[in-house]
Design a protein around this motif. Structure first.
Motif, PDB file in Angstrom:
ATOM      1  N   TYR A 276       0.840  -1.196   0.000  1.00 53.69           N
ATOM      2  CA  TYR A 276       0.000   0.000   0.000  1.00 53.69           C
ATOM      3  C   TYR A 276       0.878   1.250   0.000  1.00 53.69           C
ATOM      4  O   TYR A 276       0.620   2.215  -0.714  1.00 53.69           O
ATOM      5  CB  TYR A 276      -0.924  -0.010   1.221  1.00 53.69           C
ATOM      6  CG  TYR A 276      -1.988   1.069   1.195  1.00 53.69           C
ATOM      7  CD1 TYR A 276      -3.272   0.789   0.735  1.00 53.69           C
ATOM      8  CD2 TYR A 276      -1.703   2.363   1.626  1.00 53.69           C
ATOM      9  CE1 TYR A 276      -4.245   1.784   0.702  1.00 53.69           C
ATOM     10  CE2 TYR A 276      -2.666   3.357   1.604  1.00 53.69           C
ATOM     11  CZ  TYR A 276      -3.936   3.061   1.129  1.00 53.69           C
ATOM     12  OH  TYR A 276      -4.890   4.048   1.081  1.00 53.69           O
ATOM     13  N   TRP A 307       0.923   2.559  -5.216  1.00 56.48           N
ATOM     14  CA  TRP A 307       1.163   3.956  -5.593  1.00 56.48           C
ATOM     15  C   TRP A 307       2.628   4.271  -5.364  1.00 56.48           C
ATOM     16  O   TRP A 307       3.210   3.906  -4.339  1.00 56.48           O
ATOM     17  CB  TRP A 307       0.300   4.906  -4.755  1.00 56.48           C
ATOM     18  CG  TRP A 307      -1.186   4.743  -5.005  1.00 56.48           C
ATOM     19  CD1 TRP A 307      -1.896   5.282  -6.022  1.00 56.48           C
ATOM     20  CD2 TRP A 307      -2.111   4.002  -4.211  1.00 56.48           C
ATOM     21  NE1 TRP A 307      -3.219   4.930  -5.934  1.00 56.48           N
ATOM     22  CE2 TRP A 307      -3.385   4.138  -4.824  1.00 56.48           C
ATOM     23  CE3 TRP A 307      -2.019   3.225  -3.051  1.00 56.48           C
ATOM     24  CZ2 TRP A 307      -4.529   3.529  -4.321  1.00 56.48           C
ATOM     25  CZ3 TRP A 307      -3.136   2.624  -2.559  1.00 56.48           C
ATOM     26  CH2 TRP A 307      -4.391   2.775  -3.178  1.00 56.48           C
ATOM     27  N   GLU A 310       3.220   7.074  -2.225  1.00 54.58           N
ATOM     28  CA  GLU A 310       2.373   7.036  -1.033  1.00 54.58           C
ATOM     29  C   GLU A 310       3.254   6.877   0.202  1.00 54.58           C
ATOM     30  O   GLU A 310       3.934   5.867   0.369  1.00 54.58           O
ATOM     31  CB  GLU A 310       1.369   5.891  -1.135  1.00 54.58           C
ATOM     32  CG  GLU A 310       0.261   5.954  -0.105  1.00 54.58           C
ATOM     33  CD  GLU A 310      -0.700   7.119  -0.333  1.00 54.58           C
ATOM     34  OE1 GLU A 310      -1.460   7.435   0.604  1.00 54.58           O
ATOM     35  OE2 GLU A 310      -0.709   7.701  -1.436  1.00 54.58           O
ATOM     36  N   SER A 316      -2.605   9.843   1.639  1.00 55.85           N
ATOM     37  CA  SER A 316      -3.684  10.535   0.934  1.00 55.85           C
ATOM     38  C   SER A 316      -4.988   9.775   1.112  1.00 55.85           C
ATOM     39  O   SER A 316      -4.995   8.564   1.339  1.00 55.85           O
ATOM     40  CB  SER A 316      -3.348  10.656  -0.562  1.00 55.85           C
ATOM     41  OG  SER A 316      -3.133   9.362  -1.122  1.00 55.85           O
ATOM     42  N   ARG A 317      -6.089  10.492   1.038  1.00 57.25           N
ATOM     43  CA  ARG A 317      -7.394   9.878   1.255  1.00 57.25           C
ATOM     44  C   ARG A 317      -7.785   9.075   0.007  1.00 57.25           C
ATOM     45  O   ARG A 317      -7.663   9.547  -1.118  1.00 57.25           O
ATOM     46  CB  ARG A 317      -8.452  10.937   1.560  1.00 57.25           C
ATOM     47  CG  ARG A 317      -8.113  11.787   2.770  1.00 57.25           C
ATOM     48  CD  ARG A 317      -9.303  12.554   3.289  1.00 57.25           C
ATOM     49  NE  ARG A 317     -10.274  11.674   3.899  1.00 57.25           N
ATOM     50  CZ  ARG A 317     -11.313  12.086   4.642  1.00 57.25           C
ATOM     51  NH1 ARG A 317     -11.484  13.394   4.849  1.00 57.25           N
ATOM     52  NH2 ARG A 317     -12.154  11.232   5.162  1.00 57.25           N
ATOM     53  N   LYS A 318      -8.253   7.869   0.253  1.00 62.19           N
ATOM     54  CA  LYS A 318      -8.634   6.972  -0.835  1.00 62.19           C
ATOM     55  C   LYS A 318     -10.098   6.555  -0.681  1.00 62.19           C
ATOM     56  O   LYS A 318     -10.693   6.675   0.388  1.00 62.19           O
ATOM     57  CB  LYS A 318      -7.748   5.722  -0.830  1.00 62.19           C
ATOM     58  CG  LYS A 318      -6.249   6.002  -0.897  1.00 62.19           C
ATOM     59  CD  LYS A 318      -5.833   6.680  -2.187  1.00 62.19           C
ATOM     60  CE  LYS A 318      -4.316   6.889  -2.241  1.00 62.19           C
ATOM     61  NZ  LYS A 318      -3.900   7.649  -3.448  1.00 62.19           N
ATOM     62  N   THR A 319     -10.649   6.032  -1.766  1.00 59.83           N
ATOM     63  CA  THR A 319     -12.040   5.593  -1.793  1.00 59.83           C
ATOM     64  C   THR A 319     -12.116   4.103  -2.095  1.00 59.83           C
ATOM     65  O   THR A 319     -11.104   3.463  -2.417  1.00 59.83           O
ATOM     66  CB  THR A 319     -12.831   6.373  -2.850  1.00 59.83           C
ATOM     67  OG1 THR A 319     -12.302   6.042  -4.153  1.00 59.83           O
ATOM     68  CG2 THR A 319     -12.725   7.880  -2.623  1.00 59.83           C
ATOM     69  N   ASP A 322     -10.807   3.421  -5.500  1.00 58.20           N
ATOM     70  CA  ASP A 322      -9.345   3.355  -5.590  1.00 58.20           C
ATOM     71  C   ASP A 322      -8.839   1.966  -5.189  1.00 58.20           C
ATOM     72  O   ASP A 322      -7.924   1.418  -5.814  1.00 58.20           O
ATOM     73  CB  ASP A 322      -8.713   4.402  -4.671  1.00 58.20           C
ATOM     74  CG  ASP A 322      -9.001   5.825  -5.126  1.00 58.20           C
ATOM     75  OD1 ASP A 322      -9.097   6.041  -6.339  1.00 58.20           O
ATOM     76  OD2 ASP A 322      -9.134   6.709  -4.250  1.00 58.20           O
ATOM     77  N   VAL A 323      -9.430   1.388  -4.154  1.00 60.31           N
ATOM     78  CA  VAL A 323      -9.016   0.060  -3.695  1.00 60.31           C
ATOM     79  C   VAL A 323      -9.338  -0.984  -4.758  1.00 60.31           C
ATOM     80  O   VAL A 323      -8.519  -1.878  -5.037  1.00 60.31           O
ATOM     81  CB  VAL A 323      -9.716  -0.289  -2.366  1.00 60.31           C
ATOM     82  CG1 VAL A 323      -9.435  -1.739  -1.962  1.00 60.31           C
ATOM     83  CG2 VAL A 323      -9.263   0.657  -1.254  1.00 60.31           C
ATOM     84  N   LYS A 326      -6.764  -0.676  -7.689  1.00 55.79           N
ATOM     85  CA  LYS A 326      -5.370  -1.028  -7.430  1.00 55.79           C
ATOM     86  C   LYS A 326      -5.178  -2.458  -6.929  1.00 55.79           C
ATOM     87  O   LYS A 326      -4.113  -3.045  -7.140  1.00 55.79           O
ATOM     88  CB  LYS A 326      -4.777  -0.058  -6.409  1.00 55.79           C
ATOM     89  CG  LYS A 326      -4.595   1.354  -6.936  1.00 55.79           C
ATOM     90  CD  LYS A 326      -3.568   1.389  -8.072  1.00 55.79           C
ATOM     91  CE  LYS A 326      -3.341   2.806  -8.572  1.00 55.79           C
ATOM     92  NZ  LYS A 326      -2.323   2.849  -9.668  1.00 55.79           N
ATOM     93  N   ALA A 342      -3.275   3.451   6.308  1.00 53.67           N
ATOM     94  CA  ALA A 342      -4.127   3.727   5.141  1.00 53.67           C
ATOM     95  C   ALA A 342      -5.335   4.576   5.536  1.00 53.67           C
ATOM     96  O   ALA A 342      -5.964   4.356   6.565  1.00 53.67           O
ATOM     97  CB  ALA A 342      -4.583   2.411   4.518  1.00 53.67           C
ATOM     98  N   VAL A 344      -8.605   5.166   4.044  1.00 52.14           N
ATOM     99  CA  VAL A 344      -9.623   4.765   3.067  1.00 52.14           C
ATOM    100  C   VAL A 344     -11.011   4.915   3.684  1.00 52.14           C
ATOM    101  O   VAL A 344     -11.313   4.271   4.690  1.00 52.14           O
ATOM    102  CB  VAL A 344      -9.395   3.311   2.603  1.00 52.14           C
ATOM    103  CG1 VAL A 344     -10.487   2.904   1.596  1.00 52.14           C
ATOM    104  CG2 VAL A 344      -8.028   3.139   1.985  1.00 52.14           C
TER     105      VAL A 344
END
Length: 541
Positions: A276, A307, A310, A316-319, A322-323, A326, A342, A344
């Motif tokens: 991650y 990433w 990272e 950074s904020r993920k959604t 995004d998961v 990736k 993380a 998320v």
């Protein structure tokens, strides 16, 4: 000579005559004995009277206030006057208290309709202060009325307790977690699709948070989660109820490492190993951990980063999207590491009960042995109404001083903050979970006082065969295990009426998660000396 004799005889006759003449009126011979008897009797009565008289005087002195014989009318008049004045003063005080009570109740009923300009905690503090005054007023009226009432009309110990005053208000009430409004995702693992959890950063508390995030990732990716081996990570089954997770979901979503290896016939291959974070070190994996995995019969390909830039220090904020992009894959076994830092769907993950749909209060729960031991300890030493304090000290000085302002507080300041919460919560005892030295906890104990009374700080005592509260851990060989001890601490703190935590501590964050999930979180919970209630997230107050 004859004359002389004759004269003497004549004198004697003349004397006798006189005696005879007297005798004609009184019998001298009879009178003399009587006089002697009477004088003897008179002597005895006088002697007796002389003895009795002092005794009589002493008796009268001790049994009668002599002055009252002369001043009874005046003192009685004064007493009646003072008594009337006291009675009149009491009636006037009762009248004024009654007026005060009416005014306070009027404010209670009408003033707090619109409270949009103050926060929930401030509003509750105002209400609690007002309610305390109302109950204090009631208590004073009862005291003033008590001389005029038969029997004891005061309820000792509850007169100043707002929770028992009949107004339906609890100052440190539980937070409404709104479980029915949770946003959740269904966890439906695909057949023979696994996610291998990699959690390496920090201590046990970090690993538990990492494991919870891995569960969210597994639900997003529709995979079963493989719990790491105790030879590679902590022995989770000693502190967690693994089967509880499967029972809550209603299907096999979590697989112990040993069961996973049986499915793979003791040789498993990680098809894709994705990190991650790429900085400062991919997956927190070093050569030693890679060797441990291989020794367990695990083979893998090259580590790859999801990433490139990272960084754990600035995630950074993920959604969910995004998961999926990736980490989505058709491979049988993938590994993702380490996701502790993380970020998320933060609000989704931090909501009470977590982001995954289930039928229980929480998915990650202490083992049944730890739960029972915590309940027995509370029953033995604390009672149902207690404050829990996580007082982090060792190694926290450097960590806190890097913050502005510092979160490391001198003992006197910490004692003041704790006393304030004790007064607000109205709890008689504090459970202390700490790594502080005895010199610090001793000073802290001496400074936590309320209304002249010391509030005891209770720590778990060393093992004593005469005590039975920890017998379950002892019988199952768990006594003395540092991770079990830590989880027991967390469990006791999670069951407290009010919790005071250490800002920035993952130990505290784990306790807060349990309190939210179990519904034990209170509006009086806070980080020590910060006044920030950790139960209100996303600005919700």
């Amino acid at each position: 000579m004859d004359r002389d004799s004759s004269d003497e005889d004549d004198d004697r006759r003349n004397l006798t005559y006189r005696n005879d003449t007297t005798r004609s009126s009184f019998n001298v011979e009879e009178l003399e004995p009587q006089m002697r008897r009477r004088s003897k009797l008179t002597f005895h009565k006088g002697y007796l009277f002389a003895l009795v008289l002092p005794l009589l005087i002493v008796f009268i002195y001790f049994s009668t206030d002599i002055r009252s014989l002369f001043t009874s009318d005046i003192s009685s008049f004064k007493f009646n006057t003072v008594s009337d004045q006291i009675r009149e003063s009491q009636l006037q005080a009762l009248h004024l208290l009654n007026q005060q009570q009416s005014s306070l109740l009027s404010i209670w009923n009408h003033t707090f309709i619109n409270s949009n300009n103050i926060t929930t905690v401030q509003f509750d503090d105002i209400k609690a202060t007002l309610l305390t005054q109302i109950t204090l007023n009631k208590h004073m009226q009862q005291i003033l009325l008590s001389p005029y009432k038969a029997g004891d009309t005061l309820q000792n110990g509850t007169a100043l307790d707002p929770s028992s005053a009949g107004y339906g208000f609890h100052r440190c009430r539980k937070v409404d977690q709104k479980f029915s409004e949770r946003r959740t995702i269904e966890w439906k693992p695909r057949r023979n699709k696994f996610l291998f959890a990699i959690c390496l950063s920090g201590q046990m508390s970090n690993h538990l948070i990492c494991l919870e995030k891995h569960m969210f990732f597994a639900a997003i990716l529709n995979r079963a989660l493989v719990i790491p081996s105790s030879r590679f990570d902590y022995q989770y089954n000693r502190v967690l109820d693994i089967e509880h997770i499967n029972d809550c979901i209603g299907k096999k979503v979590v697989v112990p490492f040993e069961d996973f290896m049986k499915l793979k016939k003791n040789h498993a291959h990680i098809d894709k190993f994705i990190c991650y974070f790429s900085t400062p070190q991919p997956c927190y994996m070093d050569e030693e951990h890679l060797k441990k995995l291989k020794s367990l019969g695990i083979s893998m390909g090259k580590l790859e980063a999801a990433w490139k830039n990272e960084d754990v220090k600035n995630p950074s904020r993920k959604t969910v999207k995004d998961v999926e992009e990736k980490f989505g894959s058709d491979d049988d076994v993938i590994a993702i590491g380490d996701v502790y830092f993380a970020d998320v769907e933060r609000d989704w993950v931090l909501q009470p009960g977590g982001p995954i749909a289930h039928k229980c209060k929480t998915l990650i729960e202490p083992s049944k042995l730890i739960l029972l031991t915590a309940e027995r300890f509370i029953q033995t030493f604390l009672g149902s109404n207690f404050i829990a304090l996580h007082f982090r000290r060792h190694g926290f000085l450097k960590f806190c001083n890097a913050k502005k302002p510092s979160c490391f507080y001198p003992i006197p300041q910490a004692a003041d903050c704790i006393t304030r919460i004790v007064e607000r919560a109205n709890s008689p005892v504090i459970y202390l979970s700490t790594d502080a030295a005895g010199s610090e906890t001793g000073l802290l104990q001496s400074m936590i006082m309320l209304n002249g009374k010391t509030i005891p700080l209770v720590k778990r005592p060393p093992r004593n065969s005469a005590e039975k509260w920890d017998a379950l851990l002892y019988r199952h060989g768990l006594e003395g295990d540092s991770q079990v001890e830590a989880m027991l601490d967390k469990t006791i703190c999670a069951m407290a009426s009010v919790f005071i935590g250490a800002s920035g501590s993952t130990f505290t964050e784990d306790i807060l998660r349990l309190r939210k999930d179990w519904g034990t979180a209170s509006i009086c919970d806070e980080y020590l000396c910060q006044g920030e209630n950790p139960n209100f997230i996303s600005g919700e107050e």
